[in-house]
Each structure stands twice: as structure tokens, then as C-alpha cells.
Design a protein around this motif. Structure first.
Motif, PDB file in Angstrom:
ATOM      1  N   LEU A  40      -1.977  -9.466   9.482  1.00  0.00           N
ATOM      2  CA  LEU A  40      -1.707  -8.423   8.498  1.00  0.00           C
ATOM      3  C   LEU A  40      -0.220  -8.069   8.448  1.00  0.00           C
ATOM      4  N   VAL A  41       0.426  -8.030   9.612  1.00  0.00           N
ATOM      5  CA  VAL A  41       1.850  -7.715   9.644  1.00  0.00           C
ATOM      6  C   VAL A  41       2.652  -8.806   8.936  1.00  0.00           C
ATOM      7  N   ARG A  42       2.304 -10.063   9.181  1.00  0.00           N
ATOM      8  CA  ARG A  42       3.013 -11.145   8.492  1.00  0.00           C
ATOM      9  C   ARG A  42       2.751 -11.120   6.988  1.00  0.00           C
ATOM     10  N   SER A  81       2.447 -16.024   3.269  1.00  0.00           N
ATOM     11  CA  SER A  81       2.395 -16.484   1.888  1.00  0.00           C
ATOM     12  C   SER A  81       1.318 -15.772   1.087  1.00  0.00           C
ATOM     13  N   ILE A  82       0.219 -15.393   1.734  1.00  0.00           N
ATOM     14  CA  ILE A  82      -0.823 -14.644   1.031  1.00  0.00           C
ATOM     15  C   ILE A  82      -0.279 -13.291   0.575  1.00  0.00           C
ATOM     16  N   GLY A  83       0.416 -12.599   1.477  1.00  0.00           N
ATOM     17  CA  GLY A  83       1.037 -11.331   1.093  1.00  0.00           C
ATOM     18  C   GLY A  83       2.030 -11.521  -0.034  1.00  0.00           C
ATOM     19  N   TYR A  84       2.818 -12.572   0.071  1.00  0.00           N
ATOM     20  CA  TYR A  84       3.803 -12.892  -0.958  1.00  0.00           C
ATOM     21  C   TYR A  84       3.109 -13.150  -2.295  1.00  0.00           C
ATOM     22  N   GLY A  85       2.059 -13.956  -2.250  1.00  0.00           N
ATOM     23  CA  GLY A  85       1.366 -14.314  -3.477  1.00  0.00           C
ATOM     24  C   GLY A  85       0.671 -13.138  -4.144  1.00  0.00           C
ATOM     25  N   LEU A  86       0.100 -12.240  -3.351  1.00  0.00           N
ATOM     26  CA  LEU A  86      -0.594 -11.089  -3.916  1.00  0.00           C
ATOM     27  C   LEU A  86       0.356 -10.147  -4.660  1.00  0.00           C
ATOM     28  N   MET A  87       1.611 -10.113  -4.221  1.00  0.00           N
ATOM     29  CA  MET A  87       2.555  -9.158  -4.799  1.00  0.00           C
ATOM     30  C   MET A  87       3.545  -9.773  -5.781  1.00  0.00           C
ATOM     31  N   ILE A  88       3.614 -11.099  -5.881  1.00  0.00           N
ATOM     32  CA  ILE A  88       4.669 -11.704  -6.694  1.00  0.00           C
ATOM     33  C   ILE A  88       4.529 -11.352  -8.174  1.00  0.00           C
ATOM     34  N   MET A 146      14.668  -3.826  -4.903  1.00  0.00           N
ATOM     35  CA  MET A 146      15.149  -4.622  -3.783  1.00  0.00           C
ATOM     36  C   MET A 146      15.285  -3.768  -2.521  1.00  0.00           C
ATOM     37  N   ALA A 147      15.790  -2.543  -2.664  1.00  0.00           N
ATOM     38  CA  ALA A 147      15.945  -1.666  -1.504  1.00  0.00           C
ATOM     39  C   ALA A 147      14.600  -1.364  -0.849  1.00  0.00           C
ATOM     40  N   CYS A 148      13.583  -1.140  -1.677  1.00  0.00           N
ATOM     41  CA  CYS A 148      12.241  -0.897  -1.127  1.00  0.00           C
ATOM     42  C   CYS A 148      11.727  -2.122  -0.374  1.00  0.00           C
ATOM     43  N   GLY A 149      11.942  -3.296  -0.955  1.00  0.00           N
ATOM     44  CA  GLY A 149      11.491  -4.516  -0.299  1.00  0.00           C
ATOM     45  C   GLY A 149      12.159  -4.736   1.050  1.00  0.00           C
ATOM     46  N   ILE A 150      13.480  -4.549   1.106  1.00  0.00           N
ATOM     47  CA  ILE A 150      14.216  -4.729   2.366  1.00  0.00           C
ATOM     48  C   ILE A 150      13.675  -3.796   3.436  1.00  0.00           C
ATOM     49  N   THR A 151      13.433  -2.546   3.056  1.00  0.00           N
ATOM     50  CA  THR A 151      12.943  -1.555   4.018  1.00  0.00           C
ATOM     51  C   THR A 151      11.598  -1.961   4.601  1.00  0.00           C
ATOM     52  N   VAL A 152      10.671  -2.352   3.739  1.00  0.00           N
ATOM     53  CA  VAL A 152       9.316  -2.665   4.198  1.00  0.00           C
ATOM     54  C   VAL A 152       9.302  -3.926   5.052  1.00  0.00           C
ATOM     55  N   ALA A 194       4.608  -9.775   1.488  1.00  0.00           N
ATOM     56  CA  ALA A 194       4.467  -8.929   0.303  1.00  0.00           C
ATOM     57  C   ALA A 194       5.798  -8.265  -0.055  1.00  0.00           C
ATOM     58  N   ALA A 195       6.509  -7.778   0.950  1.00  0.00           N
ATOM     59  CA  ALA A 195       7.785  -7.110   0.697  1.00  0.00           C
ATOM     60  C   ALA A 195       8.839  -8.108   0.214  1.00  0.00           C
ATOM     61  N   GLU A 196       8.830  -9.322   0.777  1.00  0.00           N
ATOM     62  CA  GLU A 196       9.823 -10.312   0.361  1.00  0.00           C
ATOM     63  C   GLU A 196       9.525 -10.889  -1.022  1.00  0.00           C
ATOM     64  N   SER A 197       8.347 -10.610  -1.571  1.00  0.00           N
ATOM     65  CA  SER A 197       8.017 -11.133  -2.901  1.00  0.00           C
ATOM     66  C   SER A 197       8.918 -10.551  -3.988  1.00  0.00           C
TER      67      SER A 197
END
Length: 416
Positions: free
Chosen positions: A96-98, A45-52, A68-74, A103-106
Motif C-alpha cells: 500500500l505504501v508503494r 505502478s498500480i497506484g500510478y495507474g489509478l491516479m494518472i 506538483m507540490a502536493c505530489g512531492i509532499t505525498v 499515486a503521488a508520482e502520477s
């Protein structure tokens, strides 16, 4: 296009929720405490929040298809890297991996908001959003249903991450082949895929941040979003662990008991979306009537779960299927949010700013949800796995969010 978006929603939930199942054998192998298990979910959630918020700004002026394509890849590559991260002496790599997965799913929801605002008519938005959110719930069901079998077939929890990450990379093929930013009739209005530094800074300057901050309707959506995320994040992160700790149930049975609430969410969300849109099509156009519809469905989406969770807070039943029934009611009614603040997002903003507005309400909601997951782990360690306090707090926060939405929300379009 809507089918492709639904598939992406399924995949993003699959990669996110897999950890909720895998964490049980991982904890047995590595001796993770409840606090650290909460930290693993929180770092997503931290990764998600930093990038949303950056994701919302980028989607406002770049190709949603490309983003979206970039997010799926990462996120797929980061999912594949998860088992490697647990082999280190330090616990930091897995966190960090999580965070990278998060971040990518944001990009997923801001991109979906942007695409749906272009591809759907006003009287179809509740159903379209409910359909997209049914994809997230379907992915959750599949994660709970398939993950124990995948663990068995691949020889352990590590194979779970390799499998789901690989499926995500394969899904890039149909996305790149068939996804479009808009119907052919609107292609001339599309943004370009690339922005220079000046264009990027201009996007930031043009964004109506002050208007967002001053709008009572935006505050209503933000507070409802925070309440929803507190319960949602805890449900995704802790439900299998609840069954495992409270009833001493193994991985397979814990995952199986977690399925029914997500099925209820699929049904509830689609029901809410169809009913809301049917009412809107039949009524005379009016901001007051539209506001009332959103408030009614939002009340069901937060007061309803609060009631079910409040019952569990008073007494956790000895039979796990009875607890499952209350959690099913809670999650099923929570899906009525699709016809509440989530549909309201596209009524407050036009296509250009719909993704950014969702990001603005998502950022504090992600922080609240993230803290909720971590705090739950702390509470469980402090209280020797007493879940009544957890359910009671979740119920109270839902009541606060519903009440704020009733007081503050209106459907007037402010950001076009």
C-alpha cells in the motif's frame, strides 16, 4: 522553470528506483520471493495507474505548480514510511505504501506536459522533453550510484528511504518559491487553483475522450507507450536483480553495473531531441514531414532496443560487462522515444489537453508495464531464473509497438 522541472524529475526517479537497490538486502532479511519482489514494483505502478487519468484532468484546469507540490509532499512522506511498513506481520502495508508513492508520482508527467506546452515553442519541444526525461535517467543513475553508500552510511536499507524522502521534502522549498504556471506574458490565461463540484464535472464533460478513442494517431502513441513501459518498468525493477541472480553479484556491484544504461539514456535522449528539433527548424512546415520525423525516431526508440534484447535472448554472456553493453544499447536507444511519441503528444494536443492526452496514453501503458513487472517475477520463479525468455518477450513487444506507430501515427493537431 525547466531547471526546476528537471530537478523534480531527478527526485521522482530517485524515490522510485531506490526500491530496486533496497530490495536485495530487504529480500535477504525477509525472504521475499521473485514473485513478491515483482508485486512490490507492481503496486507502485498500480497506484500510478489509478491516479494518472484523474491527474491529467486536474492539471487541465488547475494550477500545475500546486498539483506538483502536493505530489512531492505525498510521495516523500510515503517514501519515509516505507521502512515502517515492512515491520508489520502482514505484507499488505508495504504494498500500500508503494502504491501511495506511485499515486503521488502520477502527477509528474501530466504536469510537465502542461507546463512545457506553455513554456516552450514548437521547434523546441523535442529538446525540452528530452531534457526532462534526462532528469528521470539522472535520478536513476544517482539511485544506483549513491544508494549503496547511503545504505552503508545510515546503517542499513531503512536509512535509504528516510534520506530520499527527506530530500524530497526539502525540494519543496525552491519549488514553492520559484515555480510558475506560465511566463508572465501568459499569466492571464491560467486556471485557478480551486474548482468546485460543478466546475470539476464540467471539465470531465468537456474532455475530448471520444476524439482520443477515434484518433489513429492517439492509438499509435498509446501502443508505442505500452511497448516502452513494458521494457522500462522491467529495466527499473529487475536490472540489479538480474546481475545479482545471473552473476551472483552483491548490492554495490549490481547497482554499479546498472548505471551505464541510464547514462546512455541521458545522452541518447538529448541527442535525439536536438537532432529532431534541428531538422524541424530547417524544413518547410508540413504535417507529413513532421510525421515522418516522429516515425523515424520512434523506430530507433523501439526497433533498436528490440535488436539488443533479442541478442541477449539468444544467449546471455558469461561476462556481466558484455550483458551490460547490450542493456546499455537497449536503454540508450529507447530514449529516442523523446523525439517520437512523447513529442508527438504535444503536436496532437494544445496546452489545455496535452496533460490529459498524456494521461490517456499513460493509463493503459502503466497497466501493461505493471503486468510486465509482475509477469517477469512469475516467469523467473517458474523457470528457475531463466532470463532469456524475459529478454525475448521484451524484444517482441518493442517490435509490436514500433510497427503500430509506423502504421497509425500522424502529426495533425486534433485537440486544442
Amino acid at each position: 522553470m525547466l531547471t526546476l522541472l528537471w530537478v523534480i524529475a531527478v527526485l521522482s526517479a530517485l524515490d522510485r528506483v531506490a526500491m530496486s537497490v533496497a530490495i536485495i538486502p530487504m529480500s535477504a532479511e525477509f525472504g521475499y520471493t521473485d514473485t513478491f519482489k515483482g508485486s512490490i514494483s507492481s503496486f507502485f505502478s498500480i497506484g500510478y495507474g489509478l491516479m494518472i487519468l484523474p491527474a491529467g484532468l486536474i492539471v487541465a484546469n488547475a494550477s500545475p505548480r500546486t498539483i506538483m507540490a502536493c505530489g512531492i509532499t505525498v510521495w516523500s512522506l510515503a517514501t519515509i514510511a516505507t521502512p515502517w511498513s515492512t515491520g508489520m506481520e502482514s505484507l499488505l502495508p508495504i504494498l500500500l505504501v508503494r502504491a501511495m508513492v506511485g499515486a503521488a508520482e502520477s502527477v509528474v508527467l501530466p504536469t510537465m506536459q502542461r507546463l512545457l506546452s506553455t513554456w516552450t515553442d514548437p521547434e523546441e519541444k523535442s529538446v525540452a522533453l528530452a531534457t526532462m526525461f534526462s532528469g528521470f535517467q539522472t535520478g536513476t543513475v544517482l539511485a544506483y550510484l549513491l544508494s549503496p553508500a547511503v545504505v552503508d552510511l545510515t546503517g542499513g536499507w531503512r536509512g535509504l528511504f528516510y534520506t530520499y524522502g527527506g530530500v524530497g521534502l526539502i525540494a519543496l522549498i525552491p519549488w514553492l518559491l520559484f515555480a510558475q504556471d506560465a511566463p508572465s506574458s501568459k499569466q492571464s490565461d491560467l486556471p485557478t487553483d480551486q474548482m468546485g463540484f460543478q466546475e470539476s464535472t464540467q471539465v470531465f464533460r468537456d474532455a475530448p475522450f471520444r476524439g482520443f478513442f477515434e484518433s489513429p494517431g492517439v492509438w499509435a502513441m498509446l501502443l508505442a507507450h505500452c511497448s516502452k513501459n513494458w521494457s522500462l518498468y522491467n529495466s527499473l525493477a529487475w536490472t540489479p536483480t538480474f546481475y545479482s541472480e545471473q552473476y551472483e553479484i552483491g548490492v554495490r556491484d549490481s547497482a554499479f553495473l546498472s548505471i551505464l544504461p541510464s547514462i546512455a539514456a541521458i545522452i541518447g535522449g538529448l541527442l535525439a531531441g536536438n537532432v529532431a528539433d534541428a531538422i524541424i527548424r530547417k524544413m518547410e512546415p508540413s504535417e507529413e514531414r513532421l510525421s515522418l520525423i516522429r516515425k523515424v525516431f520512434q523506430s530507433i526508440g523501439l526497433y533498436g532496443p528490440a535488436l539488443a534484447l533479442g541478442v541477449l535472448a539468444l544467449h546471455i554472456p558469461e561476462d556481466p560487462t558484455i550483458a551490460q553493453a547490450f542493456l546499455t544499447v537497449s536503454v540508450g536507444l529507447s530514449s529516442f522515444n523523446a523525439a517520437g511519441f512523447e513529442a508527438g503528444n504535444q503536436e496532437k494536443a494544445g496546452p489545455k489537453w496535452a496533460g490529459l492526452l498524456y494521461s490517456v496514453t499513460s493509463l493503459p501503458a502503466v497497466l501493461v508495464g505493471t503486468f510486465g513487472v509482475y509477469f517477469t517475477g512469475q516467469v523467473l520463479d517458474w523457470t528457475q531464473q531463466d532470463w532469456t525468455f524475459v529478454f525475448g518477450l521484451n524484444a517482441f513487444i518493442n517490435v509490436l509497438g514500433a510497427t503500430a506507430f509506423l502504421v497509425l501515427y500522424d502529426s495533425k493537431k486534433e485537440f486544442d
